[in-house]
Design a protein around this motif. Structure first.
Motif, PDB file in Angstrom:
ATOM      1  N   THR A   1       0.829  -1.202   0.000  1.00  0.00           N
ATOM      2  CA  THR A   1       0.000   0.000   0.000  1.00  0.00           C
ATOM      3  C   THR A   1       0.864   1.252   0.000  1.00  0.00           C
ATOM      4  O   THR A   1       1.980   1.259   0.515  1.00  0.00           O
ATOM      5  CB  THR A   1      -0.938   0.025   1.221  1.00  0.00           C
ATOM      6  OG1 THR A   1      -1.687   1.233   1.226  1.00  0.00           O
ATOM      7  CG2 THR A   1      -0.170  -0.073   2.513  1.00  0.00           C
ATOM      8  N   SER A   2       0.335   2.307  -0.617  1.00  0.00           N
ATOM      9  CA  SER A   2       1.035   3.595  -0.650  1.00  0.00           C
ATOM     10  C   SER A   2       0.670   4.470   0.540  1.00  0.00           C
ATOM     11  O   SER A   2       1.222   5.538   0.714  1.00  0.00           O
ATOM     12  CB  SER A   2       0.683   4.345  -1.947  1.00  0.00           C
ATOM     13  OG  SER A   2       0.989   3.569  -3.074  1.00  0.00           O
TER      14      SER A   2
ATOM     15  N   GLU B   1      -6.745   5.222  -0.151  1.00  0.00           N
ATOM     16  CA  GLU B   1      -6.678   3.837   0.283  1.00  0.00           C
ATOM     17  C   GLU B   1      -7.205   3.732   1.713  1.00  0.00           C
ATOM     18  O   GLU B   1      -6.771   4.468   2.601  1.00  0.00           O
ATOM     19  CB  GLU B   1      -5.243   3.316   0.211  1.00  0.00           C
ATOM     20  CG  GLU B   1      -4.710   3.249  -1.214  1.00  0.00           C
ATOM     21  CD  GLU B   1      -3.253   2.854  -1.269  1.00  0.00           C
ATOM     22  OE1 GLU B   1      -2.883   2.178  -2.225  1.00  0.00           O
ATOM     23  OE2 GLU B   1      -2.499   3.235  -0.371  1.00  0.00           O
ATOM     24  N   ASP B   2      -8.129   2.807   1.934  1.00  0.00           N
ATOM     25  CA  ASP B   2      -8.736   2.618   3.244  1.00  0.00           C
ATOM     26  C   ASP B   2      -8.267   1.283   3.804  1.00  0.00           C
ATOM     27  O   ASP B   2      -8.819   0.228   3.490  1.00  0.00           O
ATOM     28  CB  ASP B   2     -10.261   2.652   3.106  1.00  0.00           C
ATOM     29  CG  ASP B   2     -10.959   2.611   4.455  1.00  0.00           C
ATOM     30  OD1 ASP B   2     -10.265   2.509   5.483  1.00  0.00           O
ATOM     31  OD2 ASP B   2     -12.198   2.668   4.483  1.00  0.00           O
TER      32      ASP B   2
ATOM     33  N   CYS C   1      -4.986  -5.309  -2.809  1.00  0.00           N
ATOM     34  CA  CYS C   1      -4.763  -3.919  -3.217  1.00  0.00           C
ATOM     35  C   CYS C   1      -5.956  -3.067  -2.811  1.00  0.00           C
ATOM     36  O   CYS C   1      -7.102  -3.405  -3.112  1.00  0.00           O
ATOM     37  CB  CYS C   1      -4.546  -3.832  -4.719  1.00  0.00           C
ATOM     38  SG  CYS C   1      -4.352  -2.141  -5.317  1.00  0.00           S
ATOM     39  N   LEU C   2      -5.683  -1.942  -2.136  1.00  0.00           N
ATOM     40  CA  LEU C   2      -6.730  -1.043  -1.653  1.00  0.00           C
ATOM     41  C   LEU C   2      -6.740   0.286  -2.401  1.00  0.00           C
ATOM     42  O   LEU C   2      -7.425   1.221  -2.006  1.00  0.00           O
ATOM     43  CB  LEU C   2      -6.540  -0.790  -0.152  1.00  0.00           C
ATOM     44  CG  LEU C   2      -6.519  -2.043   0.718  1.00  0.00           C
ATOM     45  CD1 LEU C   2      -6.099  -1.711   2.136  1.00  0.00           C
ATOM     46  CD2 LEU C   2      -7.880  -2.723   0.719  1.00  0.00           C
ATOM     47  N   HIS C   3      -5.987   0.372  -3.475  1.00  0.00           N
ATOM     48  CA  HIS C   3      -5.907   1.603  -4.268  1.00  0.00           C
ATOM     49  C   HIS C   3      -7.226   1.846  -5.000  1.00  0.00           C
ATOM     50  O   HIS C   3      -7.732   0.965  -5.688  1.00  0.00           O
ATOM     51  CB  HIS C   3      -4.767   1.478  -5.281  1.00  0.00           C
ATOM     52  CG  HIS C   3      -4.651   2.629  -6.233  1.00  0.00           C
ATOM     53  ND1 HIS C   3      -3.900   3.745  -5.953  1.00  0.00           N
ATOM     54  CD2 HIS C   3      -5.191   2.835  -7.458  1.00  0.00           C
ATOM     55  CE1 HIS C   3      -3.974   4.587  -6.973  1.00  0.00           C
ATOM     56  NE2 HIS C   3      -4.740   4.062  -7.896  1.00  0.00           N
ATOM     57  N   LYS C   4      -7.782   3.062  -4.846  1.00  0.00           N
ATOM     58  CA  LYS C   4      -9.051   3.398  -5.490  1.00  0.00           C
ATOM     59  C   LYS C   4      -8.897   4.388  -6.632  1.00  0.00           C
ATOM     60  O   LYS C   4      -9.729   4.431  -7.526  1.00  0.00           O
ATOM     61  CB  LYS C   4     -10.024   3.979  -4.449  1.00  0.00           C
ATOM     62  CG  LYS C   4     -10.495   2.987  -3.407  1.00  0.00           C
ATOM     63  CD  LYS C   4     -11.472   3.662  -2.451  1.00  0.00           C
ATOM     64  CE  LYS C   4     -11.934   2.717  -1.357  1.00  0.00           C
ATOM     65  NZ  LYS C   4     -12.838   3.406  -0.396  1.00  0.00           N
TER      66      LYS C   4
ATOM     67  N   ILE D   1      -9.712  -3.765  -4.727  1.00  0.00           N
ATOM     68  CA  ILE D   1     -10.959  -3.032  -4.550  1.00  0.00           C
ATOM     69  C   ILE D   1     -11.368  -2.381  -5.873  1.00  0.00           C
ATOM     70  O   ILE D   1     -10.532  -1.872  -6.620  1.00  0.00           O
ATOM     71  CB  ILE D   1     -10.838  -1.987  -3.418  1.00  0.00           C
ATOM     72  CG1 ILE D   1     -12.217  -1.463  -3.026  1.00  0.00           C
ATOM     73  CG2 ILE D   1      -9.909  -0.849  -3.804  1.00  0.00           C
ATOM     74  CD1 ILE D   1     -12.234  -0.696  -1.717  1.00  0.00           C
ATOM     75  N   HIS D   2     -12.650  -2.400  -6.158  1.00  0.00           N
ATOM     76  CA  HIS D   2     -13.160  -1.963  -7.456  1.00  0.00           C
ATOM     77  C   HIS D   2     -13.091  -0.447  -7.631  1.00  0.00           C
ATOM     78  O   HIS D   2     -13.320   0.318  -6.700  1.00  0.00           O
ATOM     79  CB  HIS D   2     -14.617  -2.412  -7.608  1.00  0.00           C
ATOM     80  CG  HIS D   2     -15.268  -1.910  -8.860  1.00  0.00           C
ATOM     81  ND1 HIS D   2     -15.974  -0.720  -8.915  1.00  0.00           N
ATOM     82  CD2 HIS D   2     -15.310  -2.430 -10.110  1.00  0.00           C
ATOM     83  CE1 HIS D   2     -16.412  -0.534 -10.139  1.00  0.00           C
ATOM     84  NE2 HIS D   2     -16.035  -1.546 -10.890  1.00  0.00           N
ATOM     85  N   PHE D   3     -12.733  -0.034  -8.830  1.00  0.00           N
ATOM     86  CA  PHE D   3     -12.958   1.342  -9.275  1.00  0.00           C
ATOM     87  C   PHE D   3     -13.068   1.338 -10.794  1.00  0.00           C
ATOM     88  O   PHE D   3     -12.944   0.283 -11.435  1.00  0.00           O
ATOM     89  CB  PHE D   3     -11.894   2.329  -8.762  1.00  0.00           C
ATOM     90  CG  PHE D   3     -10.488   2.057  -9.243  1.00  0.00           C
ATOM     91  CD1 PHE D   3     -10.017   2.617 -10.408  1.00  0.00           C
ATOM     92  CD2 PHE D   3      -9.626   1.261  -8.495  1.00  0.00           C
ATOM     93  CE1 PHE D   3      -8.717   2.385 -10.855  1.00  0.00           C
ATOM     94  CE2 PHE D   3      -8.333   1.022  -8.918  1.00  0.00           C
ATOM     95  CZ  PHE D   3      -7.876   1.579 -10.106  1.00  0.00           C
TER      96      PHE D   3
END
Length: 433
Positions: free
Chosen positions: A283-284, A289-290, A327-330, A354-356
């Motif tokens: 994660t960054s 990101e949550d 991955c939690l990047h949105k 996570i979806h985007f």
């Protein structure tokens, strides 16, 4: 009349040094590029890859940006690449927030222009990472105008959407940043971007034509051999108890971690039956990101184990040789893709992401990973994937097999096909995209 004369004198004093620099330093040059990162060079992998690819193709490369994290060793040892550091500017804790941003932008502009005109050699191209685009785009365009260079912008995201995460998209500062980015972005000679969705958005809403250059893993991202994994687990076990052996081997000469066992006579490493599953979350730690989504999913997973579900225990780490990546990047714009997933795929590591909006351009649901909407769906996916963990033909192994058989292009191959022809187009007439 007097006022006009004074104005002309002031204008001459302001433009005189710049015109002198322009005239004095416009000597003939070969193939050369200045790669500009208004940020930490070591934390800009894509721009480092650009620099390395350009250098391999015979370009003299100046990589300009902030010091901080260490760049790749290959970049540091390349004689065709010269790293030029610019002083990092921070917000001053004085006055209103808008005033702080204005002062920061002005100081950044002066330092960047000084570096481009007086510290950097003349170049044929300036390749600028965006974001951040303020004040980078305008400053690089001025430098290109004075030196006869071409400006190339590599759109990773939009600066205004990242600013909007902090201030809200209706904030005047965010709207000003959007206007600036949209206006100055059109000053470029060529535009690259990271997804087809961003390419279409640039064309439709910004009137900017761009070439999609997907992030691809570098050659050093590979599937980790079991022997190397064992060495890593044994090393981590000295510090972190989850990596230590849960039970002693029947043969005291065998070397065992929580995941692997080494036969000292044959030097063969095997995976232990009933080993824990290893989950990696790269994660960054950015505002889009949550991390609580993963924590809630892990809490639910642990509760299932406590309730007697036939599931392996999970070890969650930030790095290592894992069974599954999360991955939690949105994305602030919904138009860029997480490079962390690109690197995981380079190691043939399946991912739950996570979806985007444009994630489908990278993660194919039920093919190379899974896509989730919230912590509950992530927990359900973890339960499904790890309930069959002991079977050799489980879903994770099928995803890994699909990644291996997909024959993914590496960065160098992809760059040769998409970017190199643009930098070698003759007569300065570049293809319409």
């Amino acid at each position: 009349m007097a006022a006009s004369i004074v104005a002309l004198i002031v204008l001459a004093l302001a433009l005189g040094p710049l015109l002198f620099v322009w005239r004095a330093r416009r000597w003939p040059r070969g193939r050369s590029v200045c790669v500009v990162v208004v940020g930490d060079v070591g934390r800009s992998p894509r721009m480092q890859y650009h620099a390395l690819s350009l250098a391999r193709r015979g370009f003299d490369v100046t990589l300009l940006g902030y010091s901080g994290s260490k760049p790749h060793d290959e970049l540091l040892s390349n004689k065709k690449i010269h790293i030029l550091h610019v002083l990092e500017v921070h917000l001053i804790p004085v006055g209103p927030r808008v005033f702080q941003y204005v002062i920061k932008a002005v100081v950044q502009a002066v330092l960047l222009l000084y570096a481009l005109l007086l510290k950097s050699p003349p170049v044929d191209y300036i390749l600028l990472q965006n974001p951040p685009g303020l004040p980078g785009i305008a400053v690089c365009w001025v430098s290109c105008f004075l030196r006869g260079s071409k400006l190339v912008i590599d759109w990773h995201n939009y600066s205004y959407t990242m600013l909007g995460l902090t201030h809200g998209f209706a904030h005047p500062l965010v709207q000003l940043a959007k206007w600036y980015e949209k206006l100055c972005g059109r000053l470029s000679d060529l535009n690259l971007c990271v997804t087809n969705a961003m390419r279409e958005d640039l064309a439709k809403n910004w009137n900017i034509r761009a070439v999609t250059v997907y992030d691809k893993p570098a050659s050093f991202f590979t599937n980790t051999p079991l022997e190397t994994q064992h060495q890593l687990f044994m090393k981590l076990g000295h510090t972190y108890s989850p990596f230590r052996a849960r039970a002693e081997s029947l043969d005291p000469d065998f070397e065992r971690s929580a995941f692997t066992e080494l036969n000292p006579r044959s030097r063969k490493v095997t995976q232990l039956d009933g080993r824990p599953a290893l989950l990696v979350s790269s994660t960054s730690w950015t505002e889009d990101e949550d991390f609580s989504i993963l924590l809630k999913a892990l809490e639910r997973f642990e509760q299932w184990i406590n309730d007697g579900a036939n599931l392996p225990s999970l070890v969650c780490v930030i790095t290592g040789s894992a069974d599954l990546g999360v991955c939690l990047h949105k994305s602030s714009s919904g138009l860029d893709l997480p490079m962390k997933v690109v690197d995981m795929f380079g190691c043939c590591l399946p991912v739950c992401a996570i979806h985007f909006q444009c994630l489908h351009e990278l993660v194919k649901h039920e093919e190379n990973g899974m896509v989730f909407m919230d912590s509950e769906e992530l927990a359900d996916q973890l339960k499904m994937l790890f309930s069959e963990f002991s079977n050799s033909d489980n879903r994770l192994n099928q995803f890994r097999k699909n990644l291996k058989e997909s024959k993914q292009l590496r960065w160098d191959e992809n760059w040769e096909q998409t970017v190199f022809p643009l930098f070698t187009h003759t007569q300065g007439v570049w293809p319409k995209t």
